[in-house]
Design an enzyme around this catalytic site. Sequence first.
Site, mmCIF file in Angstrom:
data_model
loop_
_atom_site.group_PDB
_atom_site.id
_atom_site.type_symbol
_atom_site.label_atom_id
_atom_site.label_comp_id
_atom_site.label_asym_id
_atom_site.label_seq_id
_atom_site.Cartn_x
_atom_site.Cartn_y
_atom_site.Cartn_z
ATOM 1 N N HIS A 113 -16.793 6.216 87.239
ATOM 2 C CA HIS A 113 -17.576 5.196 87.950
ATOM 3 C C HIS A 113 -17.961 5.786 89.309
ATOM 4 O O HIS A 113 -17.270 5.590 90.307
ATOM 5 C CB HIS A 113 -16.784 3.897 88.121
ATOM 6 C CG HIS A 113 -17.455 2.954 89.094
ATOM 7 N ND1 HIS A 113 -18.641 2.342 88.836
ATOM 8 C CD2 HIS A 113 -17.130 2.583 90.353
ATOM 9 C CE1 HIS A 113 -19.020 1.621 89.866
ATOM 10 N NE2 HIS A 113 -18.111 1.748 90.812
ATOM 11 N N VAL A 147 -10.552 -2.158 89.642
ATOM 12 C CA VAL A 147 -11.923 -2.266 90.148
ATOM 13 C C VAL A 147 -12.053 -1.500 91.468
ATOM 14 O O VAL A 147 -13.060 -0.853 91.730
ATOM 15 C CB VAL A 147 -12.292 -3.760 90.357
ATOM 16 C CG1 VAL A 147 -13.688 -3.901 90.948
ATOM 17 C CG2 VAL A 147 -12.186 -4.524 89.040
ATOM 18 N N GLY A 158 -11.187 -10.971 99.388
ATOM 19 C CA GLY A 158 -12.365 -10.137 99.637
ATOM 20 C C GLY A 158 -13.604 -10.702 98.957
ATOM 21 O O GLY A 158 -13.576 -11.784 98.357
ATOM 22 N N ASP A 217 -21.931 -0.980 85.625
ATOM 23 C CA ASP A 217 -22.916 0.092 85.429
ATOM 24 C C ASP A 217 -23.668 -0.111 84.105
ATOM 25 O O ASP A 217 -24.870 0.087 84.023
ATOM 26 C CB ASP A 217 -22.209 1.453 85.443
ATOM 27 C CG ASP A 217 -21.321 1.587 86.664
ATOM 28 O OD1 ASP A 217 -21.845 1.459 87.777
ATOM 29 O OD2 ASP A 217 -20.092 1.762 86.507
ATOM 30 N N ARG A 270 -13.870 3.434 102.432
ATOM 31 C CA ARG A 270 -14.041 4.691 103.180
ATOM 32 C C ARG A 270 -14.623 4.387 104.549
ATOM 33 O O ARG A 270 -15.627 3.679 104.649
ATOM 34 C CB ARG A 270 -14.989 5.594 102.383
ATOM 35 C CG ARG A 270 -15.097 6.978 102.941
ATOM 36 C CD ARG A 270 -15.672 7.887 101.880
ATOM 37 N NE ARG A 270 -16.113 9.143 102.404
ATOM 38 C CZ ARG A 270 -16.638 10.097 101.644
ATOM 39 N NH1 ARG A 270 -16.789 9.916 100.359
ATOM 40 N NH2 ARG A 270 -17.007 11.229 102.169
HETATM 41 P P1 NAX Z 1 -13.761 -6.343 100.434
HETATM 42 O O1 NAX Z 1 -13.520 -5.371 101.534
HETATM 43 O O2 NAX Z 1 -14.658 -7.504 100.659
HETATM 44 O O3 NAX Z 1 -12.357 -6.952 99.966
HETATM 45 C C1 NAX Z 1 -11.255 -6.171 99.706
HETATM 46 C C2 NAX Z 1 -10.045 -7.036 99.945
HETATM 47 O O4 NAX Z 1 -8.920 -6.296 99.528
HETATM 48 C C3 NAX Z 1 -9.827 -7.410 101.415
HETATM 49 O O5 NAX Z 1 -9.655 -8.807 101.510
HETATM 50 C C4 NAX Z 1 -8.571 -6.641 101.801
HETATM 51 O O6 NAX Z 1 -7.778 -7.348 102.730
HETATM 52 C C5 NAX Z 1 -7.888 -6.517 100.454
HETATM 53 N N1 NAX Z 1 -6.963 -5.389 100.327
HETATM 54 C C6 NAX Z 1 -7.082 -4.145 100.847
HETATM 55 N N2 NAX Z 1 -6.018 -3.409 100.503
HETATM 56 C C7 NAX Z 1 -5.222 -4.197 99.750
HETATM 57 C C8 NAX Z 1 -3.975 -4.008 99.115
HETATM 58 N N3 NAX Z 1 -3.329 -2.845 99.221
HETATM 59 N N4 NAX Z 1 -3.437 -5.028 98.422
HETATM 60 C C9 NAX Z 1 -4.070 -6.208 98.329
HETATM 61 N N5 NAX Z 1 -5.273 -6.459 98.913
HETATM 62 C C10 NAX Z 1 -5.822 -5.456 99.614
HETATM 63 O O7 NAX Z 1 -14.225 -5.468 99.188
HETATM 64 P P2 NAX Z 1 -14.953 -5.963 97.845
HETATM 65 O O8 NAX Z 1 -16.416 -6.017 98.072
HETATM 66 O O9 NAX Z 1 -14.255 -7.172 97.335
HETATM 67 O O10 NAX Z 1 -14.668 -4.698 96.902
HETATM 68 C C11 NAX Z 1 -13.374 -4.390 96.430
HETATM 69 C C12 NAX Z 1 -13.353 -3.035 95.766
HETATM 70 O O11 NAX Z 1 -14.197 -3.021 94.616
HETATM 71 C C13 NAX Z 1 -13.842 -1.872 96.642
HETATM 72 O O12 NAX Z 1 -12.944 -0.783 96.500
HETATM 73 C C14 NAX Z 1 -15.176 -1.515 96.039
HETATM 74 O O13 NAX Z 1 -15.513 -0.161 96.255
HETATM 75 C C15 NAX Z 1 -14.906 -1.794 94.583
HETATM 76 N N6 NAX Z 1 -16.067 -1.950 93.694
HETATM 77 C C16 NAX Z 1 -15.961 -1.486 92.429
HETATM 78 C C17 NAX Z 1 -16.974 -1.633 91.496
HETATM 79 C C18 NAX Z 1 -16.820 -1.131 90.115
HETATM 80 O O14 NAX Z 1 -17.780 -1.260 89.363
HETATM 81 N N7 NAX Z 1 -15.711 -0.559 89.692
HETATM 82 C C19 NAX Z 1 -18.255 -2.273 91.878
HETATM 83 C C20 NAX Z 1 -18.156 -3.149 93.091
HETATM 84 C C21 NAX Z 1 -17.271 -2.592 94.193
HETATM 85 O O15 NAX Z 1 -17.988 -1.616 94.896
#
Ligand code: NAX
Length: 333
Positions: free
Chosen positions: A190, A132, A17, A162, A95
């Site tokens: 968060h 994350v 991702g 944040d 979502r």
């Molecule tokens: P992306 O949609 O670009 O990448 C997510 C990746 O995870 C995809 O390649 C998908 O195939 C893979 N995936 C989905 N379900 C999976 C599973 N069960 N096992 C293994 N891989 C799986 O998202 P990205 O921009 O990389 O963000 C990832 C996550 O970080 C999201 O949930 C996002 O909301 C969260 N974030 C959290 C932040 C924080 O501060 N805690 C900030 C940044 C981000 O918003």
Amino acid sequence: MIMKKNPIRVAVTGAAGNIGYALLFRIASGAMFGPDQPVALNLIEIEPGMGALKGVAMELDDCAFPLLTEIVQTSDLSVGFKDVDWALLVGSVPRKQGMERADLLGINGKVFVGQGKAINENAKPSVRVVVVGNPCNTNCLIAMKSAPNIPDEQFFAMTRLDENRAKTQLAQKAGVAVKEVSGLCVWGNHSPTMFPDFYNTKIGRQKATAVITDEAWLKDTFVPTVGQRGKAIIDARGASSAASAANAVVDTVRDLVTPTRGDYHSVCVISRGEYGTPSGIITSLPIKVDAVGKWRVVEGLRLTDYAKEQIAKSNEELLEERKVAFGQLGLSL
Ligand code: NAX
């Protein structure tokens, strides 16, 4: 004679991702564990992501990182978490239109039950887990509950992005370099309800509120700007924060493995009722690491009534998320 260090094995879910793409190269370059610490990467994706993951692994190969000893690519959690020292749980289901918040908690909850169980059964007992993928606090709590053999203190969720965002906002307002801003803890969930506590923050040696005297700006502009920053980046970039999120993962892990010399940092950990927070949720607190590498919650900060109120609201939201997710998953407290 130079002692050769054993590699630290790091699992990253969602490795193909956006955040994964910004994160893996920094881990492999030494930014997370230092310039003389070898690392092995266990890259975990769901089946549809395996093709893209292959490309990411090819690029890692093409960097010829001297510290990178091995790359494992898998969609099998028992392979992915085998003997890992760190599990960085980045992947989660976004979502989609028409999906209620409760649906998201349930769908991702199931994923984090599975990952927690696989970590419990396969990782080193000393594994440390950083979540994350959103909703990261509740996902972390679910993974923790699903991994009874791993101590609760080894589970973390991320609010460092944040904190970094908040520090920059204050530095820019005050017209100083960001390194002048310290003592800024983001409390709570968060989510937009988080509270970046500007009252305990310092700018240089002064209280932030003595440098930025406009309290209305701090309450009504600064706090929402930090809370809504993720959305502002999506609006501007057409994609969510990735490099800054990956950078915050690096900061979080590096500061959890390094004894704290100066500033404390925001990390979501299991609450034991510190500062009146409800026990048994994963909430963001000010964290320091001692000389033997054990983290603890910083004691003795004075919270204003306003801060207490804001933090309580954010923790209420976490209690509600826990209720909904645990109800759907049949988990008990
Ligand atoms: P992306 O949609 O670009 O990448 C997510 C990746 O995870 C995809 O390649 C998908 O195939 C893979 N995936 C989905 N379900 C999976 C599973 N069960 N096992 C293994 N891989 C799986 O998202 P990205 O921009 O990389 O963000 C990832 C996550 O970080 C999201 O949930 C996002 O909301 C969260 N974030 C959290 C932040 C924080 O501060 N805690 C900030 C940044 C981000 O918003």
